[in-house]
Design a protein around this motif. Structure first.
Motif, PDB file in Angstrom:
ATOM      1  N   VAL A  71      -4.704  -6.419   0.891  1.00 12.68           N
ATOM      2  CA  VAL A  71      -5.566  -5.516   0.122  1.00 12.68           C
ATOM      3  C   VAL A  71      -4.709  -4.993  -1.029  1.00 12.68           C
ATOM      4  O   VAL A  71      -3.700  -4.320  -0.815  1.00 12.68           O
ATOM      5  CB  VAL A  71      -6.065  -4.339   0.988  1.00 12.68           C
ATOM      6  N   GLU A  72      -5.103  -5.331  -2.271  1.00 17.43           N
ATOM      7  CA  GLU A  72      -4.269  -4.999  -3.423  1.00 17.43           C
ATOM      8  C   GLU A  72      -4.349  -3.512  -3.782  1.00 17.43           C
ATOM      9  O   GLU A  72      -3.362  -2.898  -4.190  1.00 17.43           O
ATOM     10  CB  GLU A  72      -4.671  -5.839  -4.636  1.00 17.43           C
ATOM     11  N   SER A  73      -5.550  -2.932  -3.640  1.00 19.85           N
ATOM     12  CA  SER A  73      -5.735  -1.518  -3.978  1.00 19.85           C
ATOM     13  C   SER A  73      -6.982  -1.023  -3.263  1.00 19.85           C
ATOM     14  O   SER A  73      -7.797  -1.830  -2.785  1.00 19.85           O
ATOM     15  CB  SER A  73      -5.905  -1.352  -5.494  1.00 19.85           C
ATOM     16  N   GLY A  74      -7.136   0.296  -3.163  1.00 20.60           N
ATOM     17  CA  GLY A  74      -8.276   0.868  -2.459  1.00 20.60           C
ATOM     18  C   GLY A  74      -9.593   0.358  -3.002  1.00 20.60           C
ATOM     19  O   GLY A  74      -9.839   0.427  -4.204  1.00 20.60           O
TER      20      GLY A  74
ATOM     21  N   ALA B  22     -10.568  -2.780  -3.027  1.00 16.54           N
ATOM     22  CA  ALA B  22     -10.505  -4.204  -3.370  1.00 16.54           C
ATOM     23  C   ALA B  22     -10.818  -5.040  -2.136  1.00 16.54           C
ATOM     24  O   ALA B  22     -10.695  -4.582  -0.997  1.00 16.54           O
ATOM     25  CB  ALA B  22      -9.112  -4.551  -3.899  1.00 16.54           C
TER      26      ALA B  22
ATOM     27  N   SER C  91     -10.675   0.643   2.047  1.00 20.33           N
ATOM     28  CA  SER C  91     -11.506   1.306   1.031  1.00 20.33           C
ATOM     29  C   SER C  91     -10.725   2.362   0.252  1.00 20.33           C
ATOM     30  O   SER C  91     -11.224   2.919  -0.723  1.00 20.33           O
ATOM     31  CB  SER C  91     -12.707   1.983   1.710  1.00 20.33           C
ATOM     32  N   GLY C  92      -9.502   2.666   0.721  1.00 17.03           N
ATOM     33  CA  GLY C  92      -8.714   3.708   0.078  1.00 17.03           C
ATOM     34  C   GLY C  92      -8.944   5.077   0.687  1.00 17.03           C
ATOM     35  O   GLY C  92      -8.481   6.088   0.164  1.00 17.03           O
TER      36      GLY C  92
ATOM     37  N   PRO D 244      -0.036   2.898   2.195  1.00 12.18           N
ATOM     38  CA  PRO D 244       0.482   2.313   0.950  1.00 12.18           C
ATOM     39  C   PRO D 244      -0.086   0.919   0.676  1.00 12.18           C
ATOM     40  O   PRO D 244       0.062   0.016   1.489  1.00 12.18           O
ATOM     41  CB  PRO D 244       2.001   2.267   1.176  1.00 12.18           C
ATOM     42  N   LEU D 245      -0.760   0.781  -0.461  1.00 13.92           N
ATOM     43  CA  LEU D 245      -1.308  -0.506  -0.895  1.00 13.92           C
ATOM     44  C   LEU D 245      -0.568  -0.940  -2.157  1.00 13.92           C
ATOM     45  O   LEU D 245      -0.106  -0.093  -2.915  1.00 13.92           O
ATOM     46  CB  LEU D 245      -2.811  -0.374  -1.165  1.00 13.92           C
ATOM     47  N   PRO D 246      -0.428  -2.263  -2.431  1.00  9.92           N
ATOM     48  CA  PRO D 246      -0.938  -3.368  -1.633  1.00  9.92           C
ATOM     49  C   PRO D 246      -0.303  -3.417  -0.240  1.00  9.92           C
ATOM     50  O   PRO D 246       0.860  -3.037  -0.065  1.00  9.92           O
ATOM     51  CB  PRO D 246      -0.575  -4.603  -2.460  1.00  9.92           C
TER      52      PRO D 246
END
Length: 368
Positions: free
Chosen positions: A10-13, A15, A50-51, A56-58
């Protein structure tokens, strides 16, 4: 020698999951490399993706893994290469709750499992192109072909049981079963009400059917799930979209109320209805997690009849004894977990997410 493996990142919330090559760190003394055969998809994974939580993302999620041990660290004693394992949550092993047989209430549970994304010492288990990724999710991060797993997340299981049939035991199933067996402990003739007939709720229904409870009520808004609950052991069902929950439970219990309620929806309005529907000395087990900071109002005088409201993480299970017992029940057909599972190839993780979000799949299991 670092291992490169395919993972769903998951690259960012917000995504979607994207397949990517990642590198596992060398196993520490108390870690093992596990080749995944299957991994369940849980609402907690979707919430973090979903963020909604400060992970910590990614990063790489996944916390209902099942696979085969390939290598173990120098201090690992409980499993050996070739062993079949179900992966569950991790814990520190030496705080008061871990010592007392309640590792789900470990003093460091949140950073070790849900929020930290790293080992307890701050080092990273996963990287991509030399950059650390969020990992160590529930001590496993099993949305990957191989995972670096904390020793305390590993549970050795019967190799005769297909791993794709037992992957969900690590989180969702043990949560629902533990709510009934470890907290409610129904007495003969008890009434148990399960609010929400998803994977956790239906696991609670199956668990209640293996107790002396004589009335087991499943509540949901989806007719197909209520029909399945009936087949899995519910004696009554309530369609909350068509009927007032309080009225329905009063009718079913003859006005006495429920001895035990398992709240899996994470909806505070439903939780309040569950508390109001309790009999004197009844207990509500709060399993469903609404967004952080959510509050619920309760009728204080209504609680004075000995009602209890108990929060629950992961069934309050001691995994090393609890999960093998559940595996045996699955093997013998007494815990018909296959009725909840839909399998998807790992590459189809986004389809599995869509089907779960749409209510088409109760418990998606990704296979490798």
């Amino acid at each position: 020698m670092p291992i490169t493996t395919r993972a769903a990142v998951v690259e960012s919330g917000g995504a979607s999951f994207t397949l990517s090559d990642v590198t596992l760190d060398d196993p520490g003394p108390h870690e093992a490399v596990v080749r995944l055969v299957a991994t369940g998809l849980c609402h907690t994974d979707l919430g973090v993706a979903s963020g909604g939580l400060p992970f910590p993302l990614p990063g790489v999620l996944g916390h209902e893994g099942a696979g085969v041990v390939e290598a173990v660290g120098s201090a690992v004693t409980g499993v050996a290469p070739g062993d079949h394992v179900v992966l569950s949550f991790t814990s520190c092993g030496d705080c008061r709750n871990c010592d007392g047989g309640h590792p789900a209430y470990c003093a460091t549970w949140l950073p070790l499992n849900l929020l930290g994304g790293r080992r307890a010492d701050g080092s990273s288990t996963l990287s991509r192109d030399g950059e650390p990724l969020g990992g160590h999710f529930f001590g496993q991060s099993s949305f990957a072909e191989r995972a670096l797993v904390d020793e305390r997340s590993l549970v050795k299981v019967d190799p005769d049981v297909p791993l794709e049939s037992i992957a969900p035991l690590g989180c969702g199933v043990q949560t629902g079963v533990g709510a009934v067996w470890n907290v409610l402990k129904p007495l003969t003739g008890s009434t148990i009400v399960v609010l929400g007939a998803g994977a956790v709720g239906l696991s609670a229904v199956m668990a209640a059917a293996l107790t002396p409870a004589t009335t087991i009520v499943a509540v949901d808004r989806v007719g197909e799930r209520l029909a399945l609950a009936k087949e899995l052991g519910a004696t009554h069902t309530v369609d909350a979209a068509a009927e007032d929950l309080g009225d329905a439970l009063a009718r079913i219990t003859g006005g006495r109320g429920a001895d035990g309620v398992v709240e899996t929806t994470g909806n505070v309005t439903v939780l309040r209805q569950g508390v109001d529907a309790l009999a004197a000395r009844g207990t509500v087990v709060v399993v469903g997690a609404p967004p952080f900071g959510s509050e619920v109002s309760l009728d204080v005088n209504g609680l004075l009849g000995g009602k209890q409201v108990v929060g629950l993480t992961l069934g309050d299970a001691e995994t090393q004894s609890f999960i093998p017992a559940l595996v045996r029940l699955v093997k013998e057909g007494r815990l018909p977990l296959h009725r909840l599972i839909s399998t998807y190839p790992f590459a189809d993780i986004d389809q599995a997410v869509r089907d779960m979000s749409a209510g088409k799949a109760i418990k998606p299991v990704l296979t490798f």
